[in-house]
Scaffold this motif. Structure first.
Motif, PDB file in Angstrom:
ATOM      1  N   UNK A  96      12.061 -58.276 -85.746  1.00  0.00           N
ATOM      2  CA  UNK A  96      11.352 -58.859 -87.380  1.00  0.00           C
ATOM      3  C   UNK A  96      11.579 -57.580 -88.630  1.00  0.00           C
ATOM      4  N   UNK A  97      11.821 -57.131 -88.366  1.00  0.00           N
ATOM      5  CA  UNK A  97      12.028 -55.816 -89.029  1.00  0.00           C
ATOM      6  C   UNK A  97      13.885 -55.832 -89.319  1.00  0.00           C
ATOM      7  N   UNK A  98      13.863 -55.993 -88.280  1.00  0.00           N
ATOM      8  CA  UNK A  98      15.633 -55.664 -87.708  1.00  0.00           C
ATOM      9  C   UNK A  98      16.392 -56.873 -88.417  1.00  0.00           C
ATOM     10  N   UNK A  99      15.462 -57.822 -88.699  1.00  0.00           N
ATOM     11  CA  UNK A  99      16.634 -59.128 -88.762  1.00  0.00           C
ATOM     12  C   UNK A  99      16.166 -58.924 -90.634  1.00  0.00           C
ATOM     13  N   UNK A 100      15.100 -58.196 -91.203  1.00  0.00           N
ATOM     14  CA  UNK A 100      15.449 -58.265 -92.325  1.00  0.00           C
ATOM     15  C   UNK A 100      15.827 -56.988 -93.202  1.00  0.00           C
ATOM     16  N   UNK A 101      16.494 -56.083 -92.003  1.00  0.00           N
ATOM     17  CA  UNK A 101      17.311 -55.236 -92.514  1.00  0.00           C
ATOM     18  C   UNK A 101      18.380 -55.548 -92.779  1.00  0.00           C
ATOM     19  N   UNK A 102      18.262 -56.239 -91.608  1.00  0.00           N
ATOM     20  CA  UNK A 102      19.741 -56.414 -91.199  1.00  0.00           C
ATOM     21  C   UNK A 102      20.724 -57.295 -92.353  1.00  0.00           C
ATOM     22  N   UNK A 103      19.703 -58.229 -93.143  1.00  0.00           N
ATOM     23  CA  UNK A 103      19.868 -59.224 -93.922  1.00  0.00           C
ATOM     24  C   UNK A 103      20.471 -58.302 -95.554  1.00  0.00           C
ATOM     25  N   UNK A 104      19.109 -57.325 -95.628  1.00  0.00           N
ATOM     26  CA  UNK A 104      19.409 -56.607 -96.316  1.00  0.00           C
ATOM     27  C   UNK A 104      20.838 -55.689 -97.050  1.00  0.00           C
TER      28      UNK A 104
END
Length: 398
Positions: A96-104
């Motif tokens: 979940x944190x990985x998805x947020x960071x990829x998007x940012x």
């Protein structure tokens, strides 16, 4: 990238006086089809081979180049923070944190810091299609962040396409002159005409709505699909949920796709497993080869236009039996390997296949380590996991 059947066709088309020069990177992922052509030619010792190993001063300044070499050597890439670096690692504790960071990173941080376009210049490369950090899921998230669907849209084959979307052609279309892996941008959608147009490097190609199964969103794609391509910047999620795909060749291939910038997002443990080499790396390659062999057998039987559909079904069943029979190799003597036998379920499947319409008996047996021989009286296939070939034999009267 090139499999045995394709190289065979190339060699047959060459005139006898022609010289053939093969240039490639043997450390990248093997072809999807059967065989590891370049690796086998190099290992054979039958032809002169030159390896380029020196890193020149200009390239040595790039962390991308240095880390690609380190990964090939089984070493951890340099991931410490450094000003002016072109290689970064961003920690993410969970998917979940990985998805947020990829998007940012794709939508804000890279465009702001390096002046790159989030759609045209940045490519997310995933180890696999499935999972929360897989290509399919990330495509939907990235589309929402970079090009939210508006009123002009078309939904087909599980995708929503809008003007401005990055898309990929996923099969060769010789009539339109677009090929598997080509990237483009949706330029317009004409609902009245039932057409969608894609700009491929300044060349606009129109698709009927019924042809949109040839396109997929391409904000994210798999590392396998990216072979042969380069991008100004690549972002690679690498998490423990990708465990089955954490291979050194996969990581090396992904890192070498980036020209100006490479960003890894994920867990250091997953990165360590990938650079070290998954314990089943060779088994994965062998399994892929067996699948290619099975497809070849099925294709050979189908191309013979046998009287009924039963042999085609039988070939598929037999292919599944073979793939279920082969297991990742364990350390054992040659004698132990030659005594290996198909499992009971594989035997039942083979027996069922031969009784359900095949004109001659198919026999499967592990005759030598790493080789499978399949004989149907008129067809013999031998597979050494690195190459696949078949030849027609005189039909047997037995």
């Amino acid at each position: 990238m090139v499999d045995v059947p394709l190289v065979r066709s190339v060699l047959r088309a060459l005139p006898s006086r022609a010289a053939l020069l093969l240039v490639g990177d043997v450390d990248q992922l093997p072809s999807v089809g059967p065989g590891q052509v370049l690796a086998d030619i190099i290992d054979s010792g039958a032809v002169p081979v030159v390896r380029l190993t020196e890193v020149f001063r200009q390239a040595a300044a790039s962390r991308i180049v240095r880390n690609a070499h380190r990964i090939n050597q089984g070493l951890m890439p340099e991931i410490s923070a450094a000003d002016g670096s072109d290689f970064y690692f961003i920690d993410a504790a969970d998917p979940e944190e990985g998805v947020r960071k990829v998007l940012a990173i794709v939508s804000e941080r890279i465009p702001k810091r390096f002046g790159l376009d989030g759609i045209r210049d940045i490519q997310v490369l995933c180890p696999m299609n499935r999972s929360g950090l897989g290509a399919r899921s990330l495509n939907i998230e990235l589309q929402t962040a970079l090009n939210p669907p508006g009123e002009s849209r078309i939904e087909r084959f599980g995708w929503t396409f809008c003007p401005g979307d990055k898309v990929m052609q996923v099969e060769n279309n010789y009539d339109k002159e677009v090929y598997n892996g080509d990237l483009g941008i949706v330029s317009r959608i004409d609902a009245e005409q039932g057409e969608l147009a894609v700009d491929f490097d300044g060349r606009e190609i129109s698709y009927g709505f019924g042809e949109l199964d040839e396109l997929v969103l391409a904000y994210a794609t798999t590392i396998h699909k990216s072979q042969g391509s380069e991008y100004p910047a690549v972002v690679i999620p690498i998490m423990m949920q990708h465990y089955t795909m954490l291979q050194r060749k996969l990581l090396y291939t992904g890192v070498t796709r980036g020209k100006r910038l490479v960003v890894l997002v994920g867990q250091r443990k997953a990165l360590a497993i990938a650079r070290k080499g998954h314990p089943n790396d060779m088994a994965v390659v062998k399994a892929a080869g067996v699948v290619g062999l099975a497809q070849a057998i099925a294709g050979q039987l189908h191309s013979r236009r046998v009287a009924s559909a039963a042999p085609w079904t039988s070939a598929c069943s037999l292919a599944q039996a073979i793939c279920g029979w082969i297991r990742p190799p364990r350390p054992q003597s040659v004698d132990a390997m030659t005594r290996s036998r198909p499992t009971r379920s594989a035997k039942r499947t083979i027996r069922s296949a031969t009784n359900s319409g095949c004109s001659t008996t198919l026999v499967a047996w592990l005759t030598t380590p790493g080789r499978i021989s399949l004989s149907s009286g008129s067809l013999t296939c031998c597979h050494t996991f690195h190459s696949c070939s078949w030849r027609t034999l005189p039909a047997s009267n037995e």
